[in-house]
Design an enzyme around this catalytic site. Structure first.
Site, PDB file in Angstrom:
ATOM      1  N   LYS A 247      33.091  10.546 -20.142  1.00 19.09           N
ATOM      2  CA  LYS A 247      33.990   9.703 -20.924  1.00 19.09           C
ATOM      3  C   LYS A 247      35.030  10.589 -21.582  1.00 19.09           C
ATOM      4  CE  LYS A 247      33.854   6.450 -24.764  1.00 19.09           C
ATOM      5  NZ  LYS A 247      32.965   5.672 -25.621  1.00 19.09           N
TER       6      LYS A 247
ATOM      7  N   LYS B 217      35.008   6.988 -17.217  1.00 17.18           N
ATOM      8  CA  LYS B 217      35.820   6.129 -18.073  1.00 17.18           C
ATOM      9  C   LYS B 217      36.908   6.960 -18.722  1.00 17.18           C
ATOM     10  CE  LYS B 217      35.411   3.619 -22.326  1.00 17.18           C
ATOM     11  NZ  LYS B 217      34.754   3.785 -23.556  1.00 17.18           N
TER      12      LYS B 217
HETATM   13  C1  PBG Z   1      32.423   2.350 -27.669  1.00 15.38           C
HETATM   14  C2  PBG Z   1      33.308   2.014 -26.525  1.00 15.38           C
HETATM   15  C3  PBG Z   1      34.700   2.183 -26.406  1.00 15.38           C
HETATM   16  C4  PBG Z   1      35.054   1.631 -25.185  1.00 15.38           C
HETATM   17  C5  PBG Z   1      33.880   1.184 -24.578  1.00 15.38           C
HETATM   18  N1  PBG Z   1      32.819   1.448 -25.408  1.00 15.38           N
HETATM   19  C6  PBG Z   1      35.667   2.699 -27.362  1.00 15.38           C
HETATM   20  C7  PBG Z   1      35.868   4.133 -27.577  1.00 15.38           C
HETATM   21  O1  PBG Z   1      35.189   4.981 -27.021  1.00 15.38           O
HETATM   22  O2  PBG Z   1      36.741   4.425 -28.380  1.00 15.38           O
HETATM   23  C8  PBG Z   1      36.453   1.523 -24.655  1.00 15.38           C
HETATM   24  C9  PBG Z   1      36.684   0.439 -23.678  1.00 15.38           C
HETATM   25  C10 PBG Z   1      38.095   0.067 -23.435  1.00 15.38           C
HETATM   26  O3  PBG Z   1      39.064   0.714 -23.845  1.00 15.38           O
HETATM   27  O4  PBG Z   1      38.256  -0.966 -22.770  1.00 15.38           O
HETATM   28  N2  PBG Z   1      32.120   3.654 -27.851  1.00 15.38           N
HETATM   29 ZN    ZN Z   2      31.500   4.724 -29.922  1.00 14.70          ZN
END
Ligand code: PBG
Ligand code: ZN
Length: 326
Positions: free
Chosen positions: A194, A247
Protein backbone atom coordinates in the site's frame (compact mmCIF):
# COMPACT_ATOMS: atom_id res chain seq x y z
CA UNK A 1 12.19 -21.32 -43.06
CA UNK A 2 8.83 -19.79 -43.97
CA UNK A 3 8.30 -16.47 -42.30
CA UNK A 4 4.96 -14.78 -42.82
CA UNK A 5 5.13 -11.02 -43.24
CA UNK A 6 2.05 -10.25 -41.16
CA UNK A 7 -0.14 -11.77 -38.49
CA UNK A 8 -3.59 -12.99 -39.46
CA UNK A 9 -6.21 -10.50 -38.31
CA UNK A 10 -8.85 -12.24 -36.26
CA UNK A 11 -12.50 -11.31 -36.35
CA UNK A 12 -15.80 -12.42 -34.89
CA UNK A 13 -15.95 -15.72 -33.07
CA UNK A 14 -12.26 -16.50 -33.23
CA UNK A 15 -11.32 -13.09 -31.82
CA UNK A 16 -13.59 -13.77 -28.84
CA UNK A 17 -12.42 -17.37 -28.47
CA UNK A 18 -8.80 -16.31 -28.25
CA UNK A 19 -9.29 -13.40 -25.85
CA UNK A 20 -6.73 -13.89 -23.10
CA UNK A 21 -8.22 -11.86 -20.27
CA UNK A 22 -11.78 -11.46 -19.00
CA UNK A 23 -13.56 -9.40 -16.39
CA UNK A 24 -16.23 -11.32 -14.49
CA UNK A 25 -18.73 -10.28 -11.84
CA UNK A 26 -16.98 -12.73 -9.51
CA UNK A 27 -13.85 -10.58 -9.70
CA UNK A 28 -15.53 -7.53 -8.22
CA UNK A 29 -15.69 -6.32 -4.62
CA UNK A 30 -17.95 -3.35 -3.87
CA UNK A 31 -17.08 -0.93 -1.02
CA UNK A 32 -19.86 0.18 1.32
CA UNK A 33 -19.56 3.03 3.82
CA UNK A 34 -21.80 2.58 6.83
CA UNK A 35 -22.32 5.61 9.02
CA UNK A 36 -23.77 5.75 12.52
CA UNK A 37 -27.16 7.47 12.65
CA UNK A 38 -30.55 7.10 11.02
CA UNK A 39 -32.08 7.80 7.65
CA UNK A 40 -28.76 8.77 6.08
CA UNK A 41 -27.96 8.41 2.43
CA UNK A 42 -25.43 11.09 1.64
CA UNK A 43 -23.62 11.28 -1.65
CA UNK A 44 -19.94 12.15 -1.35
CA UNK A 45 -19.25 15.36 -3.26
CA UNK A 46 -15.92 14.18 -4.65
CA UNK A 47 -17.25 10.72 -5.56
CA UNK A 48 -20.56 10.92 -7.45
CA UNK A 49 -22.51 7.68 -7.06
CA UNK A 50 -20.84 6.78 -3.74
CA UNK A 51 -22.91 7.19 -0.58
CA UNK A 52 -22.55 7.07 3.15
CA UNK A 53 -25.45 4.93 4.37
CA UNK A 54 -26.94 4.39 7.79
CA UNK A 55 -27.87 0.84 8.82
CA UNK A 56 -31.58 1.39 8.17
CA UNK A 57 -30.80 2.31 4.54
CA UNK A 58 -28.83 -0.83 3.85
CA UNK A 59 -31.54 -3.22 2.64
CA UNK A 60 -32.40 -1.58 -0.68
CA UNK A 61 -28.69 -1.19 -1.36
CA UNK A 62 -28.11 -4.90 -0.73
CA UNK A 63 -31.09 -5.77 -2.93
CA UNK A 64 -29.53 -3.81 -5.77
CA UNK A 65 -26.11 -5.42 -5.27
CA UNK A 66 -27.63 -8.91 -5.33
CA UNK A 67 -29.83 -8.16 -8.34
CA UNK A 68 -26.75 -7.10 -10.29
CA UNK A 69 -25.10 -10.42 -9.52
CA UNK A 70 -22.30 -9.01 -7.39
CA UNK A 71 -20.90 -11.49 -4.89
CA UNK A 72 -18.92 -9.49 -2.38
CA UNK A 73 -18.74 -6.23 -0.43
CA UNK A 74 -16.04 -4.62 1.67
CA UNK A 75 -17.37 -2.66 4.64
CA UNK A 76 -16.05 0.57 6.15
CA UNK A 77 -17.54 2.05 9.31
CA UNK A 78 -17.92 5.70 10.24
CA UNK A 79 -18.67 5.86 13.97
CA UNK A 80 -20.73 8.42 15.85
CA UNK A 81 -17.83 9.17 18.17
CA UNK A 82 -14.11 9.07 17.45
CA UNK A 83 -11.44 9.04 20.15
CA UNK A 84 -7.70 8.63 20.50
CA UNK A 85 -7.74 4.81 20.39
CA UNK A 86 -10.72 4.21 18.11
CA UNK A 87 -12.89 2.60 20.80
CA UNK A 88 -15.93 2.22 18.55
CA UNK A 89 -13.99 -0.29 16.45
CA UNK A 90 -13.35 -2.45 19.53
CA UNK A 91 -16.94 -2.56 20.69
CA UNK A 92 -19.30 -5.47 19.93
CA UNK A 93 -21.99 -2.88 19.23
CA UNK A 94 -19.84 -0.43 17.30
CA UNK A 95 -20.88 0.63 13.82
CA UNK A 96 -18.83 -1.95 11.96
CA UNK A 97 -19.96 -4.90 14.09
CA UNK A 98 -23.59 -3.87 13.66
CA UNK A 99 -23.07 -3.47 9.92
CA UNK A 100 -21.55 -6.94 9.56
CA UNK A 101 -24.44 -8.54 11.46
CA UNK A 102 -26.98 -6.63 9.41
CA UNK A 103 -25.49 -7.60 6.05
CA UNK A 104 -25.03 -11.24 7.01
CA UNK A 105 -28.60 -11.43 8.36
CA UNK A 106 -30.20 -9.84 5.30
CA UNK A 107 -27.92 -11.17 2.55
CA UNK A 108 -26.12 -14.24 3.89
CA UNK A 109 -24.95 -15.24 0.40
CA UNK A 110 -22.85 -12.07 0.03
CA UNK A 111 -19.20 -12.45 1.00
CA UNK A 112 -18.57 -9.82 3.64
CA UNK A 113 -15.03 -8.47 3.81
CA UNK A 114 -14.10 -5.91 6.45
CA UNK A 115 -11.48 -3.19 6.22
CA UNK A 116 -9.48 -3.51 9.41
CA UNK A 117 -7.87 -0.24 10.45
CA UNK A 118 -8.22 2.51 13.00
CA UNK A 119 -8.08 5.66 10.88
CA UNK A 120 -11.87 5.87 10.49
CA UNK A 121 -12.29 5.52 14.27
CA UNK A 122 -9.58 7.75 15.74
CA UNK A 123 -10.02 11.47 16.34
CA UNK A 124 -6.50 12.12 14.98
CA UNK A 125 -7.21 10.11 11.82
CA UNK A 126 -4.10 7.95 12.00
CA UNK A 127 -4.17 4.18 11.53
CA UNK A 128 -3.34 3.24 15.12
CA UNK A 129 -2.24 4.40 18.55
CA UNK A 130 -0.08 7.52 18.49
CA UNK A 131 3.43 7.58 19.87
CA UNK A 132 3.47 11.23 20.95
CA UNK A 133 7.23 11.38 21.35
CA UNK A 134 7.87 10.51 17.72
CA UNK A 135 4.59 11.89 16.37
CA UNK A 136 3.88 8.68 14.52
CA UNK A 137 1.93 5.47 15.02
CA UNK A 138 3.20 3.02 17.66
CA UNK A 139 3.46 -0.17 15.63
CA UNK A 140 3.39 -2.74 18.40
CA UNK A 141 0.70 -1.15 20.56
CA UNK A 142 -1.44 -0.91 17.43
CA UNK A 143 -0.92 -4.63 16.70
CA UNK A 144 -2.50 -5.55 20.03
CA UNK A 145 -5.70 -3.63 19.39
CA UNK A 146 -5.80 -4.70 15.74
CA UNK A 147 -6.12 -8.28 16.96
CA UNK A 148 -9.01 -7.23 19.21
CA UNK A 149 -10.65 -5.45 16.30
CA UNK A 150 -10.26 -8.53 14.10
CA UNK A 151 -12.01 -10.66 16.72
CA UNK A 152 -14.89 -8.17 16.88
CA UNK A 153 -15.31 -8.55 13.11
CA UNK A 154 -14.98 -12.32 13.24
CA UNK A 155 -17.53 -12.72 16.05
CA UNK A 156 -19.97 -10.45 14.21
CA UNK A 157 -19.77 -12.82 11.24
CA UNK A 158 -17.27 -11.33 8.77
CA UNK A 159 -16.23 -13.76 6.03
CA UNK A 160 -12.80 -12.23 5.45
CA UNK A 161 -10.65 -9.65 7.22
CA UNK A 162 -8.65 -7.08 5.26
CA UNK A 163 -6.07 -5.26 7.39
CA UNK A 164 -5.18 -1.98 5.69
CA UNK A 165 -2.95 -0.17 8.16
CA UNK A 166 0.48 -1.42 7.03
CA UNK A 167 1.78 -2.09 10.56
CA UNK A 168 4.74 -4.48 10.55
CA UNK A 169 3.83 -7.96 11.78
CA UNK A 170 0.08 -7.49 11.26
CA UNK A 171 -0.63 -10.72 9.44
CA UNK A 172 1.23 -12.93 11.89
CA UNK A 173 -0.47 -11.21 14.83
CA UNK A 174 -3.95 -11.53 13.32
CA UNK A 175 -3.45 -15.09 12.16
CA UNK A 176 -2.47 -16.24 15.64
CA UNK A 177 -5.27 -14.29 17.33
CA UNK A 178 -7.86 -15.72 14.92
CA UNK A 179 -6.50 -19.26 15.26
CA UNK A 180 -6.44 -19.05 19.05
CA UNK A 181 -10.10 -18.04 19.12
CA UNK A 182 -11.61 -20.65 16.85
CA UNK A 183 -11.39 -18.74 13.57
CA UNK A 184 -8.75 -20.95 11.90
CA UNK A 185 -10.65 -20.85 8.62
CA UNK A 186 -11.26 -17.12 8.42
CA UNK A 187 -9.14 -15.84 5.52
CA UNK A 188 -7.01 -12.70 5.58
CA UNK A 189 -6.71 -10.43 2.55
CA UNK A 190 -3.68 -8.26 3.28
CA UNK A 191 -3.37 -4.73 1.98
CA UNK A 192 0.17 -5.97 1.52
CA UNK A 193 1.61 -3.32 -0.78
CA UNK A 194 0.00 0.00 0.00
CA UNK A 195 1.60 3.19 -1.20
CA UNK A 196 1.52 6.61 0.47
CA UNK A 197 -0.66 7.96 -2.31
CA UNK A 198 -2.45 11.18 -3.13
CA UNK A 199 -5.04 9.01 -4.91
CA UNK A 200 -6.75 8.35 -1.54
CA UNK A 201 -7.86 11.99 -1.26
CA UNK A 202 -11.59 11.55 -1.95
CA UNK A 203 -11.78 8.46 0.31
CA UNK A 204 -10.75 10.58 3.24
CA UNK A 205 -13.84 12.72 2.57
CA UNK A 206 -16.16 9.73 2.52
CA UNK A 207 -14.57 7.96 5.49
CA UNK A 208 -13.96 11.25 7.32
CA UNK A 209 -10.47 10.00 8.06
CA UNK A 210 -7.96 12.64 6.97
CA UNK A 211 -5.07 12.74 9.48
CA UNK A 212 -5.28 15.83 11.70
CA UNK A 213 -1.48 16.16 11.71
CA UNK A 214 1.37 14.70 9.70
CA UNK A 215 0.74 12.07 7.04
CA UNK A 216 0.95 8.30 6.59
CA UNK A 217 4.38 8.18 4.99
CA UNK A 218 6.03 6.55 7.96
CA UNK A 219 3.95 3.41 7.51
CA UNK A 220 2.80 3.52 3.87
CA UNK A 221 5.24 2.90 1.05
CA UNK A 222 7.27 5.16 -1.20
CA UNK A 223 5.67 5.20 -4.68
CA UNK A 224 9.15 5.24 -6.19
CA UNK A 225 10.10 1.76 -4.90
CA UNK A 226 9.42 -1.45 -6.79
CA UNK A 227 11.75 -3.90 -5.03
CA UNK A 228 10.49 -2.77 -1.63
CA UNK A 229 6.92 -3.15 -2.90
CA UNK A 230 7.53 -6.78 -3.80
CA UNK A 231 9.29 -7.45 -0.50
CA UNK A 232 6.33 -6.10 1.51
CA UNK A 233 3.87 -8.42 -0.20
CA UNK A 234 6.12 -11.46 0.07
CA UNK A 235 6.58 -10.68 3.76
CA UNK A 236 2.78 -10.87 4.20
CA UNK A 237 2.67 -14.12 2.25
CA UNK A 238 5.22 -15.62 4.64
CA UNK A 239 3.22 -14.43 7.65
CA UNK A 240 0.17 -16.32 6.40
CA UNK A 241 -1.89 -13.98 4.21
CA UNK A 242 -4.39 -15.71 1.93
CA UNK A 243 -4.70 -12.92 -0.66
CA UNK A 244 -2.24 -10.12 -1.43
CA UNK A 245 -3.17 -6.63 -2.60
CA UNK A 246 -1.70 -3.66 -4.40
CA UNK A 247 -3.19 -0.25 -3.74
CA UNK A 248 -3.72 2.07 -5.63
CA UNK A 249 -4.21 0.13 -8.86
CA UNK A 250 -3.89 2.07 -12.08
CA UNK A 251 -0.57 3.83 -11.47
CA UNK A 252 0.93 0.60 -10.09
CA UNK A 253 0.24 -2.11 -12.66
CA UNK A 254 3.95 -2.86 -12.99
CA UNK A 255 3.95 -3.61 -9.26
CA UNK A 256 0.95 -5.94 -9.64
CA UNK A 257 2.72 -7.91 -12.37
CA UNK A 258 5.99 -8.12 -10.48
CA UNK A 259 4.33 -9.42 -7.31
CA UNK A 260 2.14 -11.81 -9.29
CA UNK A 261 5.26 -13.37 -10.77
CA UNK A 262 6.81 -13.69 -7.31
CA UNK A 263 3.89 -15.34 -5.48
CA UNK A 264 1.49 -18.24 -5.84
CA UNK A 265 -1.23 -16.44 -3.86
CA UNK A 266 -4.27 -14.80 -5.44
CA UNK A 267 -4.01 -11.05 -5.79
CA UNK A 268 -6.37 -8.12 -5.46
CA UNK A 269 -6.06 -4.52 -6.59
CA UNK A 270 -7.80 -1.57 -4.99
CA UNK A 271 -9.06 0.78 -7.69
CA UNK A 272 -9.09 3.71 -5.28
CA UNK A 273 -11.18 6.82 -4.79
CA UNK A 274 -8.93 9.20 -6.75
CA UNK A 275 -8.96 6.88 -9.76
CA UNK A 276 -12.75 6.72 -9.57
CA UNK A 277 -13.10 10.49 -9.20
CA UNK A 278 -10.88 11.15 -12.22
CA UNK A 279 -12.98 8.97 -14.54
CA UNK A 280 -16.23 10.40 -13.20
CA UNK A 281 -15.04 13.96 -13.64
CA UNK A 282 -13.78 13.36 -17.16
CA UNK A 283 -17.06 11.66 -18.07
CA UNK A 284 -19.08 14.53 -16.67
CA UNK A 285 -17.02 16.96 -18.71
CA UNK A 286 -17.91 14.92 -21.78
CA UNK A 287 -14.31 14.30 -22.77
CA UNK A 288 -14.11 10.49 -22.57
CA UNK A 289 -16.15 7.50 -23.67
CA UNK A 290 -16.86 6.47 -20.08
CA UNK A 291 -18.20 2.97 -20.66
CA UNK A 292 -15.31 1.91 -22.86
CA UNK A 293 -12.65 3.45 -20.65
CA UNK A 294 -14.20 1.79 -17.63
CA UNK A 295 -14.05 -1.71 -19.11
CA UNK A 296 -10.58 -1.10 -20.56
CA UNK A 297 -9.41 -0.07 -17.10
CA UNK A 298 -10.88 -3.19 -15.45
CA UNK A 299 -9.30 -5.38 -18.11
CA UNK A 300 -5.92 -3.79 -17.48
CA UNK A 301 -6.08 -4.89 -13.83
CA UNK A 302 -6.80 -8.47 -14.83
CA UNK A 303 -4.11 -8.45 -17.51
CA UNK A 304 -1.56 -7.17 -14.99
CA UNK A 305 -2.33 -10.18 -12.80
CA UNK A 306 -5.13 -9.20 -10.44
CA UNK A 307 -7.66 -11.90 -9.55
CA UNK A 308 -9.93 -9.53 -7.64
CA UNK A 309 -10.80 -5.85 -8.09
CA UNK A 310 -12.08 -3.68 -5.27
CA UNK A 311 -13.89 -0.90 -7.08
CA UNK A 312 -16.53 1.80 -6.61
CA UNK A 313 -17.43 1.04 -10.25
CA UNK A 314 -18.55 -2.52 -9.43
CA UNK A 315 -22.27 -1.88 -9.97
CA UNK A 316 -21.58 -0.16 -13.28
CA UNK A 317 -19.27 -2.92 -14.44
CA UNK A 318 -21.88 -5.55 -13.57
CA UNK A 319 -24.47 -3.60 -15.56
CA UNK A 320 -22.17 -3.42 -18.59
CA UNK A 321 -21.37 -7.14 -18.28
CA UNK A 322 -25.12 -7.76 -18.54
CA UNK A 323 -24.98 -6.03 -21.92
CA UNK A 324 -26.89 -3.00 -20.66
CA UNK A 325 -26.08 0.69 -20.97
CA UNK A 326 -25.35 2.82 -17.91
C1 PBG B 1 -8.00 2.74 5.53
C2 PBG B 1 -8.18 2.77 4.05
C3 PBG B 1 -7.92 3.81 3.15
C4 PBG B 1 -8.34 3.36 1.91
C5 PBG B 1 -8.80 2.06 2.07
N1 PBG B 1 -8.67 1.70 3.39
C6 PBG B 1 -7.43 5.16 3.39
C7 PBG B 1 -6.01 5.46 3.60
O1 PBG B 1 -5.16 4.58 3.65
O2 PBG B 1 -5.74 6.64 3.75
C8 PBG B 1 -8.31 4.17 0.64
C9 PBG B 1 -9.29 3.77 -0.39
C10 PBG B 1 -9.56 4.75 -1.46
O3 PBG B 1 -8.89 5.78 -1.64
O4 PBG B 1 -10.51 4.48 -2.20
N2 PBG B 1 -6.73 2.61 5.99
ZN1 ZN C 1 -5.89 3.36 8.12
Amino acid sequence: MFRRFRRTRLNGALRDMLQETHVRKEDLIYPLFIKAGENLKEEVASMPGVFQLSLDKLEPELDEIKALGLRSVILFGIPAVKDSVGSDALCEHGIIAEAIRKVKAYAPELLVITDLCFCEYTDHGHCGIIDHVHETVDNDKTLEILADQALVHARAGADMIAPSGMMDGTIEELRSALDANGFENLPIMAYSTKFASAYYGPFRDVAESAPSFGDRRSYQMNPANLREAVAESIEDEMQGADILMVKPALAYLDVVRKIKDATTLPMAVYNVSGEYAMLKTAAKAGIIDYERILMETMLSFKRAGADLIITYHAKEVATLLDGKKL
